[in-house]
Design a protein around this motif. Structure first.
Motif, PDB file in Angstrom:
ATOM      1  N   ASP A 105      -6.499   3.173 -11.925  1.00  0.00           N
ATOM      2  CA  ASP A 105      -7.041   4.011 -10.865  1.00  0.00           C
ATOM      3  C   ASP A 105      -7.087   3.164  -9.593  1.00  0.00           C
ATOM      4  OD1 ASP A 105      -8.606   5.350  -9.009  1.00  0.00           O
ATOM      5  OD2 ASP A 105     -10.196   5.848 -10.432  1.00  0.00           O
ATOM      6  N   PRO A 106      -6.224   3.467  -8.595  1.00  0.00           N
ATOM      7  CA  PRO A 106      -6.224   2.651  -7.381  1.00  0.00           C
ATOM      8  C   PRO A 106      -7.573   2.628  -6.674  1.00  0.00           C
ATOM      9  CG  PRO A 106      -4.274   4.045  -7.447  1.00  0.00           C
ATOM     10  CD  PRO A 106      -5.177   4.489  -8.569  1.00  0.00           C
ATOM     11  N   GLY A 107      -8.345   3.696  -6.775  1.00  0.00           N
ATOM     12  CA  GLY A 107      -9.663   3.725  -6.142  1.00  0.00           C
ATOM     13  C   GLY A 107     -10.553   2.619  -6.662  1.00  0.00           C
ATOM     14  N   LEU A 108     -10.572   2.439  -7.967  1.00  0.00           N
ATOM     15  CA  LEU A 108     -11.377   1.371  -8.571  1.00  0.00           C
ATOM     16  C   LEU A 108     -10.740   0.009  -8.326  1.00  0.00           C
ATOM     17  CD1 LEU A 108     -12.245   3.056 -11.976  1.00  0.00           C
ATOM     18  CD2 LEU A 108     -13.720   2.830  -9.974  1.00  0.00           C
ATOM     19  N   LEU A 109      -9.437  -0.029  -8.374  1.00  0.00           N
ATOM     20  CA  LEU A 109      -8.707  -1.286  -8.211  1.00  0.00           C
ATOM     21  C   LEU A 109      -8.857  -1.850  -6.794  1.00  0.00           C
ATOM     22  CD1 LEU A 109      -6.748  -3.155  -9.770  1.00  0.00           C
ATOM     23  CD2 LEU A 109      -4.887  -1.757  -8.886  1.00  0.00           C
ATOM     24  N   PHE A 110      -8.799  -0.973  -5.793  1.00  0.00           N
ATOM     25  CA  PHE A 110      -8.780  -1.404  -4.400  1.00  0.00           C
ATOM     26  C   PHE A 110     -10.166  -1.578  -3.785  1.00  0.00           C
ATOM     27  CE2 PHE A 110      -4.438   0.786  -3.439  1.00  0.00           C
ATOM     28  CZ  PHE A 110      -3.812  -0.051  -4.339  1.00  0.00           C
ATOM     29  N   GLU A 111     -11.186  -1.034  -4.401  1.00  0.00           N
ATOM     30  CA  GLU A 111     -12.534  -1.032  -3.821  1.00  0.00           C
ATOM     31  C   GLU A 111     -12.990  -2.447  -3.457  1.00  0.00           C
ATOM     32  OE1 GLU A 111     -17.066   0.374  -4.935  1.00  0.00           O
ATOM     33  OE2 GLU A 111     -15.408   0.903  -6.262  1.00  0.00           O
ATOM     34  N   GLY A 112     -13.431  -2.603  -2.216  1.00  0.00           N
ATOM     35  CA  GLY A 112     -13.975  -3.874  -1.767  1.00  0.00           C
ATOM     36  C   GLY A 112     -12.947  -4.936  -1.417  1.00  0.00           C
ATOM     37  N   SER A 113     -11.685  -4.561  -1.320  1.00  0.00           N
ATOM     38  CA  SER A 113     -10.654  -5.554  -0.999  1.00  0.00           C
ATOM     39  C   SER A 113     -10.934  -6.202   0.349  1.00  0.00           C
ATOM     40  CB  SER A 113      -9.270  -4.906  -0.955  1.00  0.00           C
ATOM     41  OG  SER A 113      -8.310  -5.844  -0.495  1.00  0.00           O
ATOM     42  N   PRO A 114     -10.892  -7.527   0.409  1.00  0.00           N
ATOM     43  CA  PRO A 114     -11.142  -8.210   1.682  1.00  0.00           C
ATOM     44  C   PRO A 114      -9.919  -8.220   2.597  1.00  0.00           C
ATOM     45  CG  PRO A 114     -10.746  -9.821  -0.028  1.00  0.00           C
ATOM     46  CD  PRO A 114     -10.739  -8.465  -0.698  1.00  0.00           C
ATOM     47  N   ARG A 115      -8.764  -7.781   2.113  1.00  0.00           N
ATOM     48  CA  ARG A 115      -7.519  -7.820   2.881  1.00  0.00           C
ATOM     49  C   ARG A 115      -6.868  -6.441   2.891  1.00  0.00           C
ATOM     50  NH1 ARG A 115      -9.616 -11.289   4.328  1.00  0.00           N
ATOM     51  NH2 ARG A 115      -9.615 -13.439   3.695  1.00  0.00           N
ATOM     52  N   PRO A 116      -6.057  -6.151   3.908  1.00  0.00           N
ATOM     53  CA  PRO A 116      -5.273  -4.912   3.887  1.00  0.00           C
ATOM     54  C   PRO A 116      -4.360  -4.908   2.661  1.00  0.00           C
ATOM     55  CG  PRO A 116      -5.182  -5.938   6.051  1.00  0.00           C
ATOM     56  CD  PRO A 116      -5.843  -6.932   5.125  1.00  0.00           C
TER      57      PRO A 116
END
Length: 160
Positions: free
Chosen positions: A49-60
């Motif tokens: 799930d990209p939503g869970l995977l990407f959450e809180g990423s410090p970088r674009p």
């Protein structure tokens, strides 16, 4: 597996190819400050799930989902692959990296109405260096909605 590529003169892209969801998430969250963006190879974990995977990423984030024929792991349908990439956009990816000549290339045109999302059009030749670089570049540059072009070849000799 973590690979770093430098795109002169503007950006350092950290490319992540992790087959384990927890390892991918940790790699995204711990991306070094020197990385201008993080490329997430969703073909390595297509059911994430990209939503869970990407959450809180410090970088674009740059999302890609490479087919086996393009040097990736993805072997599902093209419609499912497009769904994965659209899911990545909804989850916060700021760039999509799609292959020239693939059905996903149509995403560039579809996303042209979303100027905040950048589309990188890629060509990967895993067997050799592109022989017709200039004409390949011109063809890729004509695709509607593309903001960046990436051409990758495989050197076989020092002269490549």
């Amino acid at each position: 597996m973590v690979r770093t590529a430098v795109v002169e003169p503007r950006a350092i892209i950290l490319s992540l190819v992790e087959r384990d969801l927890a390892a991918m998430r940790q790699a995204i969250l711990s991306a070094p400050e020197k990385a201008d963006a993080v490329e997430v190879r969703l073909d390595a974990i297509p059911h994430a799930d990209p939503g869970l995977l990407f959450e809180g990423s410090p970088r674009p984030l740059i999302a890609t989902c490479r087919r086996k024929g393009d040097g990736g792991f993805y072997s599902g349908s093209e419609s499912k692959r497009r769904e994965i990439l659209f899911g990545a956009v909804k989850a916060g990816a700021t760039w999509l990296d799609v292959e020239h000549g693939s059905g996903a290339q149509d995403l560039a045109g579809l996303l042209s109405d979303h100027p905040a999302i950048g589309v990188i059009l890629s060509h990967h030749d895993t067997r050799r260096m592109p022989g017709t670089f200039a004409s390949l570049y011109r063809a890729m540059a004509r695709v509607k909605g593309v903001k960046a072009i990436k051409i990758i070849g495989t050197a076989r000799t020092p002269s490549d």
